[in-house]
Design a protein around this motif. Sequence first.
Motif, mmCIF file in Angstrom:
data_model
loop_
_atom_site.group_PDB
_atom_site.id
_atom_site.type_symbol
_atom_site.label_atom_id
_atom_site.label_comp_id
_atom_site.label_asym_id
_atom_site.label_seq_id
_atom_site.Cartn_x
_atom_site.Cartn_y
_atom_site.Cartn_z
ATOM 1 N N THR A 157 17.429 26.578 -30.709
ATOM 2 C CA THR A 157 18.170 26.671 -29.445
ATOM 3 C C THR A 157 17.292 26.256 -28.274
ATOM 4 O O THR A 157 17.721 25.510 -27.384
ATOM 5 C CB THR A 157 18.686 28.105 -29.220
ATOM 6 N N GLN A 158 16.040 26.719 -28.280
ATOM 7 C CA GLN A 158 15.126 26.362 -27.206
ATOM 8 C C GLN A 158 14.823 24.868 -27.225
ATOM 9 O O GLN A 158 14.717 24.222 -26.170
ATOM 10 C CB GLN A 158 13.823 27.155 -27.323
ATOM 11 N N LYS A 193 17.702 23.066 -25.598
ATOM 12 C CA LYS A 193 17.641 23.209 -24.142
ATOM 13 C C LYS A 193 16.587 22.287 -23.546
ATOM 14 O O LYS A 193 16.814 21.633 -22.510
ATOM 15 C CB LYS A 193 17.340 24.661 -23.771
ATOM 16 N N THR A 194 15.431 22.230 -24.190
ATOM 17 C CA THR A 194 14.355 21.367 -23.688
ATOM 18 C C THR A 194 14.767 19.901 -23.732
ATOM 19 O O THR A 194 14.476 19.136 -22.809
ATOM 20 C CB THR A 194 13.083 21.577 -24.521
ATOM 21 N N VAL A 235 17.786 18.747 -23.472
ATOM 22 C CA VAL A 235 18.737 18.554 -22.375
ATOM 23 C C VAL A 235 17.994 18.315 -21.073
ATOM 24 O O VAL A 235 18.308 17.387 -20.306
ATOM 25 C CB VAL A 235 19.676 19.773 -22.253
ATOM 26 N N SER A 236 16.994 19.127 -20.813
ATOM 27 C CA SER A 236 16.216 18.996 -19.576
ATOM 28 C C SER A 236 15.465 17.677 -19.533
ATOM 29 O O SER A 236 15.443 16.981 -18.511
ATOM 30 C CB SER A 236 15.238 20.171 -19.470
ATOM 31 N N SER A 276 24.650 29.876 -25.622
ATOM 32 C CA SER A 276 23.380 29.958 -24.907
ATOM 33 C C SER A 276 23.057 28.651 -24.190
ATOM 34 O O SER A 276 22.628 28.654 -23.027
ATOM 35 C CB SER A 276 22.262 30.305 -25.892
ATOM 36 N N VAL A 277 23.275 27.519 -24.854
ATOM 37 C CA VAL A 277 22.972 26.222 -24.251
ATOM 38 C C VAL A 277 23.917 25.919 -23.092
ATOM 39 O O VAL A 277 23.493 25.385 -22.053
ATOM 40 C CB VAL A 277 23.034 25.108 -25.319
ATOM 41 N N TYR A 285 22.759 27.702 -20.151
ATOM 42 C CA TYR A 285 21.573 27.032 -19.625
ATOM 43 C C TYR A 285 21.965 25.806 -18.810
ATOM 44 O O TYR A 285 21.436 25.578 -17.709
ATOM 45 C CB TYR A 285 20.657 26.632 -20.779
ATOM 46 N N ILE A 286 22.879 25.008 -19.332
ATOM 47 C CA ILE A 286 23.326 23.811 -18.609
ATOM 48 C C ILE A 286 23.935 24.201 -17.264
ATOM 49 O O ILE A 286 23.694 23.547 -16.239
ATOM 50 C CB ILE A 286 24.327 23.018 -19.462
ATOM 51 N N GLU A 305 21.235 25.053 -14.611
ATOM 52 C CA GLU A 305 20.295 24.017 -14.196
ATOM 53 C C GLU A 305 21.024 22.881 -13.488
ATOM 54 O O GLU A 305 21.991 22.333 -14.008
ATOM 55 C CB GLU A 305 19.549 23.460 -15.419
ATOM 56 N N GLY A 310 28.359 21.976 -17.864
ATOM 57 C CA GLY A 310 28.573 23.028 -18.847
ATOM 58 C C GLY A 310 30.013 23.243 -19.255
ATOM 59 O O GLY A 310 30.319 24.191 -19.974
#
Length: 495
Positions: free
Chosen positions: A236-237, A240-241, A243-244, A268-269, A272-273, A276, A309
């Motif tokens: 998952t992390q 996310k990374t 995506v960033s 969760s993602v 996060y989206i 950010e 998101g």
Amino acid sequence: MRLIDLLDAADVTELYDFMARIIRFFLDREDISIDALYAGAAEREEALYWDWMLDGNEDSLMCIDIDEKPDLLLLDALQQADQLACEKREDFLWEEGVLAPGIRYMDGLNGEKNREKTNILLLPRYKCIWEGESREEHHRIDINSLLEDSFYVEIEDGKVDGKYTVAVHFLNPHFFDICMKEENTLFLSLAVSPVTDRVKIDGRNCRKYVEEDNGIKVGWFVIHDLYDGQMEETVTQSVKTAVSRADENGDQILVFPEMLGTEAMKESVVEYIKSEEKSHLQFVVFPSIWEFRENHEGHNTAYFIDGNGNEWFGQEKLRRFPLRDKKNKIFWEDIEEGKEIHLVYGKRYGCMAIAICRSELDQNIRDMLMKRLNVKLVLCPSWSSGSSYEFETSFLTGAEMSCNVAWCNTCSALVSEKQQDEQIVGIVTAFGKNREKSKLSLDERRLTNSDCRIGCEGGCIFSKRIYGIDSKKRKEGESNDRKGASVGNQYIKEH
């Protein structure tokens, strides 16, 4: 009443119904020459008017008897209706501009009753930046060649190929557009992220079983409990990374692999989206989620999520994967094959679709997407343990139709004692009419797992661009939308 006045007074659906009637008329005519119509349309210098063809009693396009009308007049009416319907359609969709509500879904442009009668489904048509002025006319000339803003598909029982319904999603041109940089050259930047090499599919999470169907034994496989311990959190992390990083890199679309997703990971993602602020990233194809259900009604779904998101849709896998064991016995992926195809239309994007792994390799599916539905960009999440050869040769068939593919495999599918050689895990093609920057080969368009491992724990991405035609060389006015798009870093808040 002149025909032009009747067209102008009609609503959007009536215009498309009228077009479908004319198309059906042409298709049913055994004596019709599409070549002659095409030549006649090219030679015509101005629009024709039907004053003398109307009886003066019609108050609806549906009342016009088209059976005895001259072919060129019918063609002229079809093309006028096509242009006017597009203008009205865009006004209807985006009449509030940047504040437009979430009117972004249709199941077709012509009405359901009209589809039943004509067996014609009309879809929108937007020119993508890499297809060029001639579109497909060097490879085929048909009635679609005579339309600028619409595309017809023959259907059976209301469905494409008698099986698939179509969901049409529109991109608001005030929010979604392709940037113009580097000496005024248009390009679309795409990224793929193989995510990880640490998730294994083996006897612990891949259950195989056999059922009897009319005296024939059929094997099935089910994916379950893919993650152990903290691995889901780690993946998952990484997502996310990625995506960033894609946003920081200026990528507009990011594609993840097949089967690595879970509902908890998606939730969760997405959060996060939403948290950010994005400068460039417009869409994410989330790692597909494999879900078991009884009676072979499971799902393998890739979700299309925008840069704010919002989840637009989930595209089901259209073809099951046949898994061979060491004894050469086939076990079918225990899912229900999808029966709905989601198409995403936008200015300069053309038409996009998601095809999960085997769906893209299947010749019938690929031809349907590229040729019958006019898809210009296929986003392909994959989990493939074999060679990339079959995918590469499949992608090359899209060059003729200017259809590009962003394919994302995962390093997890490749890691084994028997596979020490360098393997390809990502490809972004660059077909198109930009003679300087388009490529028919896949050289430098491939990502290997040896490159990927360098950033495996940190959300690696592989980014490539598809270049369009230099806007200076495009026809006057073509580079501007009818409504005039406002390009910025804003994204739709509702869908």
